[in-house]
Design a protein around this motif. Sequence first.
Motif, PDB file in Angstrom:
ATOM      1  N   LEU A  28       0.819  -1.209   0.000  1.00 51.97           N
ATOM      2  CA  LEU A  28       0.000   0.000   0.000  1.00 51.97           C
ATOM      3  C   LEU A  28       0.858   1.265   0.000  1.00 51.97           C
ATOM      4  N   GLN A  29       2.039   1.182   0.618  1.00 58.30           N
ATOM      5  CA  GLN A  29       2.918   2.350   0.677  1.00 58.30           C
ATOM      6  C   GLN A  29       3.521   2.693  -0.681  1.00 58.30           C
ATOM      7  N   CYS A  30       3.345   1.837  -1.681  1.00 61.49           N
ATOM      8  CA  CYS A  30       3.781   2.134  -3.051  1.00 61.49           C
ATOM      9  C   CYS A  30       2.836   3.119  -3.734  1.00 61.49           C
ATOM     10  N   TYR A  31       1.682   3.381  -3.123  1.00 58.16           N
ATOM     11  CA  TYR A  31       0.622   4.163  -3.747  1.00 58.16           C
ATOM     12  C   TYR A  31       0.419   5.501  -3.055  1.00 58.16           C
ATOM     13  N   SER A  32       0.209   6.516  -3.855  1.00 55.27           N
ATOM     14  CA  SER A  32      -0.174   7.832  -3.358  1.00 55.27           C
ATOM     15  C   SER A  32      -1.577   7.727  -2.747  1.00 55.27           C
ATOM     16  N   LYS A  33      -1.878   8.571  -1.794  1.00 58.41           N
ATOM     17  CA  LYS A  33      -3.235   8.603  -1.219  1.00 58.41           C
ATOM     18  C   LYS A  33      -4.268   8.990  -2.274  1.00 58.41           C
ATOM     19  N   GLU A  34      -3.855   9.726  -3.296  1.00 56.58           N
ATOM     20  CA  GLU A  34      -4.767  10.172  -4.355  1.00 56.58           C
ATOM     21  C   GLU A  34      -4.726   9.270  -5.595  1.00 56.58           C
ATOM     22  N   VAL A  35      -4.166   8.084  -5.490  1.00 52.75           N
ATOM     23  CA  VAL A  35      -4.036   7.203  -6.647  1.00 52.75           C
ATOM     24  C   VAL A  35      -5.397   6.904  -7.276  1.00 52.75           C
ATOM     25  N   VAL A  36      -5.412   6.816  -8.590  1.00 57.71           N
ATOM     26  CA  VAL A  36      -6.567   6.298  -9.318  1.00 57.71           C
ATOM     27  C   VAL A  36      -6.149   4.926  -9.837  1.00 57.71           C
ATOM     28  N   TYR A  37      -6.847   3.886  -9.380  1.00 56.05           N
ATOM     29  CA  TYR A  37      -6.551   2.493  -9.722  1.00 56.05           C
ATOM     30  C   TYR A  37      -7.728   2.001 -10.557  1.00 56.05           C
ATOM     31  N   TRP A  38      -7.456   1.659 -11.825  1.00 51.97           N
ATOM     32  CA  TRP A  38      -8.552   1.354 -12.736  1.00 51.97           C
ATOM     33  C   TRP A  38      -8.221   0.174 -13.631  1.00 51.97           C
ATOM     34  N   TYR A  61     -10.982   2.272  -8.263  1.00 56.24           N
ATOM     35  CA  TYR A  61     -10.845   2.957  -6.988  1.00 56.24           C
ATOM     36  C   TYR A  61     -10.338   4.359  -7.276  1.00 56.24           C
ATOM     37  N   PRO A  62     -11.080   5.404  -6.868  1.00 60.36           N
ATOM     38  CA  PRO A  62     -10.656   6.772  -7.149  1.00 60.36           C
ATOM     39  C   PRO A  62      -9.571   7.278  -6.192  1.00 60.36           C
ATOM     40  N   ASN A  63      -9.209   6.467  -5.189  1.00 60.51           N
ATOM     41  CA  ASN A  63      -8.145   6.847  -4.255  1.00 60.51           C
ATOM     42  C   ASN A  63      -7.669   5.592  -3.514  1.00 60.51           C
ATOM     43  N   ARG A  64      -6.665   5.752  -2.665  1.00 59.52           N
ATOM     44  CA  ARG A  64      -6.055   4.607  -1.985  1.00 59.52           C
ATOM     45  C   ARG A  64      -6.987   3.954  -0.960  1.00 59.52           C
ATOM     46  N   GLU A  65      -8.007   4.660  -0.514  1.00 58.33           N
ATOM     47  CA  GLU A  65      -8.937   4.067   0.452  1.00 58.33           C
ATOM     48  C   GLU A  65      -9.575   2.795  -0.097  1.00 58.33           C
ATOM     49  N   GLY A  66      -9.861   2.757  -1.393  1.00 64.16           N
ATOM     50  CA  GLY A  66     -10.409   1.538  -1.999  1.00 64.16           C
ATOM     51  C   GLY A  66      -9.435   0.378  -1.910  1.00 64.16           C
ATOM     52  N   LEU A  67      -8.160   0.636  -2.152  1.00 61.92           N
ATOM     53  CA  LEU A  67      -7.140  -0.410  -2.026  1.00 61.92           C
ATOM     54  C   LEU A  67      -6.998  -0.847  -0.573  1.00 61.92           C
ATOM     55  N   GLU A  68      -7.047   0.111   0.346  1.00 54.08           N
ATOM     56  CA  GLU A  68      -6.964  -0.223   1.769  1.00 54.08           C
ATOM     57  C   GLU A  68      -8.136  -1.112   2.185  1.00 54.08           C
ATOM     58  N   ASP A  69      -9.322  -0.838   1.650  1.00 54.19           N
ATOM     59  CA  ASP A  69     -10.487  -1.679   1.928  1.00 54.19           C
ATOM     60  C   ASP A  69     -10.292  -3.087   1.381  1.00 54.19           C
ATOM     61  N   ARG A  70      -9.744  -3.202   0.160  1.00 54.42           N
ATOM     62  CA  ARG A  70      -9.483  -4.532  -0.417  1.00 54.42           C
ATOM     63  C   ARG A  70      -8.526  -5.310   0.488  1.00 54.42           C
ATOM     64  N   VAL A  71      -7.455  -4.658   0.918  1.00 51.51           N
ATOM     65  CA  VAL A  71      -6.478  -5.323   1.780  1.00 51.51           C
ATOM     66  C   VAL A  71      -7.151  -5.748   3.080  1.00 51.51           C
ATOM     67  N   TYR A  72      -7.972  -4.903   3.656  1.00 53.88           N
ATOM     68  CA  TYR A  72      -8.686  -5.258   4.881  1.00 53.88           C
ATOM     69  C   TYR A  72      -9.543  -6.502   4.660  1.00 53.88           C
ATOM     70  N   ARG A  73     -10.256  -6.549   3.542  1.00 51.25           N
ATOM     71  CA  ARG A  73     -11.108  -7.706   3.252  1.00 51.25           C
ATOM     72  C   ARG A  73     -10.282  -8.979   3.056  1.00 51.25           C
ATOM     73  N   ILE A  74      -9.147  -8.860   2.409  1.00 50.71           N
ATOM     74  CA  ILE A  74      -8.279 -10.026   2.209  1.00 50.71           C
ATOM     75  C   ILE A  74      -7.762 -10.520   3.563  1.00 50.71           C
ATOM     76  N   LYS A  75      -7.284  -9.600   4.381  1.00 50.82           N
ATOM     77  CA  LYS A  75      -6.695  -9.973   5.673  1.00 50.82           C
ATOM     78  C   LYS A  75      -7.724 -10.531   6.655  1.00 50.82           C
ATOM     79  N   THR A  76      -8.977 -10.129   6.529  1.00 53.73           N
ATOM     80  CA  THR A  76     -10.009 -10.595   7.460  1.00 53.73           C
ATOM     81  C   THR A  76     -10.885 -11.679   6.835  1.00 53.73           C
ATOM     82  N   GLU A  77     -10.429 -12.258   5.731  1.00 55.00           N
ATOM     83  CA  GLU A  77     -11.126 -13.338   5.028  1.00 55.00           C
ATOM     84  C   GLU A  77     -12.537 -12.952   4.609  1.00 55.00           C
ATOM     85  N   ARG A  78     -12.722 -11.675   4.242  1.00 60.35           N
ATOM     86  CA  ARG A  78     -14.007 -11.193   3.737  1.00 60.35           C
ATOM     87  C   ARG A  78     -13.954 -10.980   2.230  1.00 60.35           C
ATOM     88  N   SER A  79     -13.017 -11.625   1.583  1.00 60.20           N
ATOM     89  CA  SER A  79     -12.870 -11.531   0.137  1.00 60.20           C
ATOM     90  C   SER A  79     -13.126 -12.901  -0.471  1.00 60.20           C
TER      91      SER A  79
END
Length: 163
Positions: A28-38, A61-79
């Motif tokens: 996640l630290q490879c990404y700017s907080k304002e990243v657009v991931y498409w 994802y219009p910003n890094r919060e979407g990626l952070e949510d994906r990581v949270y779901r992966i880590k908590t087995e909600r993916s």
Amino acid sequence: MTMPIEQIQAFVFREARLLDDRQWEPWLQCYSKEVVYWMPAWDDDDRLTEDPQTEISLIYYPNREGLEDRVYRIKTERSGASSPPEPRTTHLISNLEILAQDADAVRLRFNWQTLCHRYQKTQTYFGTSFYTLDTRGEQPLITEKKVILNNDYINQVIDIYHL
């Protein structure tokens, strides 16, 4: 001062390795907080969609919060894509090209292939990625990431580590 291609290549390789190693926080630290991931979708006419606001996207994802949510779901087995057993992946990167570069940013493209092993089967995903890197800091940050998935048929849910 422009960034040498070897340093850019090392950054791209490191990002892929962090995905393979499931090192989510450094990834996640490879990404700017304002990243657009498409990741646009292929339409019925075999053309990529062009606007994530008005057309279907496979991932947007219009910003890094979407990626952070994906990581949270992966880590908590909600993916659904990564519920146990987690897939094992290997990313292969090739044909890295610098498209444009100035003192603050670099635009690049490269081809990639990801091998993913799960449930005693190995799947292959492949495509092209376009990055814009902010090169003003000590380490580059991805400010834009566009992933073109060239597979025409996907028989499972795809997630960030497949790309």
